[in-house]
Design an enzyme around this catalytic site. Structure first.
Site, PDB file in Angstrom:
ATOM      1  N   ASN A 104       2.116  -5.583 -15.972  1.00 19.32           N
ATOM      2  CA  ASN A 104       3.040  -5.896 -14.881  1.00 19.32           C
ATOM      3  C   ASN A 104       2.694  -7.296 -14.391  1.00 19.32           C
ATOM      4  O   ASN A 104       1.680  -7.485 -13.712  1.00 19.32           O
ATOM      5  CB  ASN A 104       2.868  -4.843 -13.771  1.00 19.32           C
ATOM      6  CG  ASN A 104       3.720  -5.159 -12.556  1.00 19.32           C
ATOM      7  OD1 ASN A 104       4.525  -6.091 -12.571  1.00 19.32           O
ATOM      8  ND2 ASN A 104       3.541  -4.386 -11.500  1.00 19.32           N
TER       9      ASN A 104
ATOM     10  N   LYS B  13       4.159  -9.069 -12.265  1.00 16.31           N
ATOM     11  CA  LYS B  13       4.487  -9.269 -10.842  1.00 16.31           C
ATOM     12  C   LYS B  13       5.169 -10.636 -10.650  1.00 16.31           C
ATOM     13  O   LYS B  13       5.891 -11.078 -11.526  1.00 16.31           O
ATOM     14  CB  LYS B  13       3.233  -9.084  -9.981  1.00 16.31           C
ATOM     15  CG  LYS B  13       2.571  -7.720 -10.228  1.00 16.31           C
ATOM     16  CD  LYS B  13       1.492  -7.381  -9.235  1.00 16.31           C
ATOM     17  CE  LYS B  13       0.887  -6.019  -9.575  1.00 16.31           C
ATOM     18  NZ  LYS B  13      -0.130  -5.584  -8.626  1.00 16.31           N
TER      19      LYS B  13
ATOM     20  N   HIS C 294       6.945   1.059  -7.485  1.00 23.87           N
ATOM     21  CA  HIS C 294       5.610   0.454  -7.367  1.00 23.87           C
ATOM     22  C   HIS C 294       5.203   0.423  -5.894  1.00 23.87           C
ATOM     23  O   HIS C 294       6.042   0.221  -5.018  1.00 23.87           O
ATOM     24  CB  HIS C 294       5.635  -0.966  -7.950  1.00 23.87           C
ATOM     25  CG  HIS C 294       4.260  -1.530  -8.119  1.00 23.87           C
ATOM     26  ND1 HIS C 294       3.544  -2.046  -7.071  1.00 23.87           N
ATOM     27  CD2 HIS C 294       3.455  -1.619  -9.207  1.00 23.87           C
ATOM     28  CE1 HIS C 294       2.357  -2.439  -7.522  1.00 23.87           C
ATOM     29  NE2 HIS C 294       2.278  -2.189  -8.813  1.00 23.87           N
TER      30      HIS C 294
ATOM     31  N   GLU D  37       3.843  -1.756  -4.174  1.00 27.68           N
ATOM     32  CA  GLU D  37       4.217  -2.991  -3.467  1.00 27.68           C
ATOM     33  C   GLU D  37       5.661  -2.901  -2.989  1.00 27.68           C
ATOM     34  O   GLU D  37       6.012  -3.386  -1.915  1.00 27.68           O
ATOM     35  CB  GLU D  37       3.982  -4.199  -4.386  1.00 27.68           C
ATOM     36  CG  GLU D  37       2.483  -4.488  -4.512  1.00 27.68           C
ATOM     37  CD  GLU D  37       2.062  -5.135  -5.811  1.00 27.68           C
ATOM     38  OE1 GLU D  37       2.922  -5.652  -6.560  1.00 27.68           O
ATOM     39  OE2 GLU D  37       0.847  -5.112  -6.090  1.00 27.68           O
TER      40      GLU D  37
ATOM     41  N   GLU E 242      -1.333   4.917  -9.557  1.00 27.91           N
ATOM     42  CA  GLU E 242      -1.961   3.680  -9.101  1.00 27.91           C
ATOM     43  C   GLU E 242      -2.438   3.870  -7.663  1.00 27.91           C
ATOM     44  O   GLU E 242      -1.639   3.720  -6.727  1.00 27.91           O
ATOM     45  CB  GLU E 242      -0.962   2.516  -9.143  1.00 27.91           C
ATOM     46  CG  GLU E 242      -0.402   2.221 -10.519  1.00 27.91           C
ATOM     47  CD  GLU E 242       0.089   0.788 -10.629  1.00 27.91           C
ATOM     48  OE1 GLU E 242      -0.404   0.079 -11.508  1.00 27.91           O
ATOM     49  OE2 GLU E 242       0.942   0.363  -9.827  1.00 27.91           O
TER      50      GLU E 242
ATOM     51  N   GLY F 160      -5.347  -4.686  -7.248  1.00 25.48           N
ATOM     52  CA  GLY F 160      -5.668  -6.077  -6.938  1.00 25.48           C
ATOM     53  C   GLY F 160      -6.944  -6.238  -6.129  1.00 25.48           C
ATOM     54  O   GLY F 160      -7.224  -7.313  -5.611  1.00 25.48           O
TER      55      GLY F 160
ATOM     56  N   SER G 129      -6.716  -2.395 -10.914  1.00 18.27           N
ATOM     57  CA  SER G 129      -7.893  -3.166 -11.339  1.00 18.27           C
ATOM     58  C   SER G 129      -8.423  -2.762 -12.709  1.00 18.27           C
ATOM     59  O   SER G 129      -9.634  -2.758 -12.949  1.00 18.27           O
ATOM     60  CB  SER G 129      -9.006  -3.087 -10.283  1.00 18.27           C
ATOM     61  OG  SER G 129      -8.556  -3.650  -9.062  1.00 18.27           O
TER      62      SER G 129
END
Ligand code: 13P
Length: 249
Positions: free
Chosen positions: A11, A13, A97, A99, A166, A172, A211
């Site tokens: 991904n 991003k 996702h 985010e 996730e 991250g 990660s």
């Protein structure tokens, strides 16, 4: 026990211009052409989908989109729909996702509608689920994650999708769930899918994300219910992404 082919998806991003995306795709292709026994996908920014599709044509690396609207056409300024993503050559669409859930107000109902629309366009949704740190600390992980799975699948075809677990606190941050903790959640997700679609759940890929790096990929991927990875930061360099793909073999 598993005959599932692993899937390693990058991904990207909000990173990389068209030129940078094509350079990365071309480098991946040079490393990974001829690879079998693992499925591979990359999700560039929307502006790079078409050139990356061309760069990957005939390679084992599939194209994924990072998001979609649930409608395929109409007065929806700024949106892209599943039919257009199919048109540009996507095979997968990342849906829900964290985010998007946290920063852009994505709701469970929106995720459910997107899953349906992506499947209707003949594409495969990669449905993201995961708990926050506060939820994990409250021991609410399974309730949250299985609730997200239930919401995404309600009324949809649970046999044609990929789930990505996730944990939000691992994205991250450099922190990963331990292989055992991740496995426990993956097994619970597969259990929930089995309750809906029976034996077919044994065929579904459940990815871990958060990660994932070359150094920790093998331990995670060796767990029985971890069938691949959704990789953010480490997918932005050909060398590290390629190492993760090889760790799945
Ligand atoms: P990182 O690998 O950078 O933690 O990102 C994970 C992710 O969000 C993939 O979708």
């Amino acid at each position: 026990m598993t005959s599932r082919t692993p899937l390693i998806a990058g991904n990207w991003k909000l990173h990389n211009t068209i030129a940078q995306s094509v350079t990365l795709a071309t480098a991946l292709r040079a490393e990974l052409d001829g690879t079998s026994g693992v499925e591979i996908a990359v999700a560039p920014v929307a502006t790079a989908l078409h050139p990356v599709a061309s760069a990957l044509e005939g390679s084992p690396i599939a194209l994924a989109a990072q998001n979609t609207h649930w409608e395929s056409r109409g007065a929806f300024t700024g949106e892209l729909g599943p039919a257009l993503l199919a048109d540009v050559g996507c095979r997968y669409v990342i849906v829900g996702h964290s985010e998007r859930r946290q920063l852009f107000g994505e709701t469970e109902e929106g995720v459910r509608k997107k899953v349906r629309a992506v499947q209707a366009a003949g594409l495969v949704p990669i449905v993201c689920v995961g708990e926050t740190l506060a939820q994990r600390e409250e021991d609410a992980t399974l309730g949250i994650v299985l609730g997200q799975v239930d919401a995404a699948l309600a009324g949809n075809d649970a046999s044609r999708l990929v789930i990505a677990y996730e944990p939000v606190w691992a994205i991250g941050t450099g922190k990963t769930a331990s292989p055992a903790d991740a496995q426990a959640v993956h097994a619970a997700i597969r259990g929930r899918l089995s309750a809906v679609i029976g034996e077919l759940a044994q065929r579904l890929q459940i990815l871990y994300g958060g990660s994932v790096k070359a150094e920790n990929a093998r331990d995670l991927l060796s767990q029985p219910d971890i069938d691949g990875a959704l990789v953010g930061g480490a997918s932005l360099e050909a060398k590290s992404f390629t190492s993760i793909v090889r760790a799945a073999l």
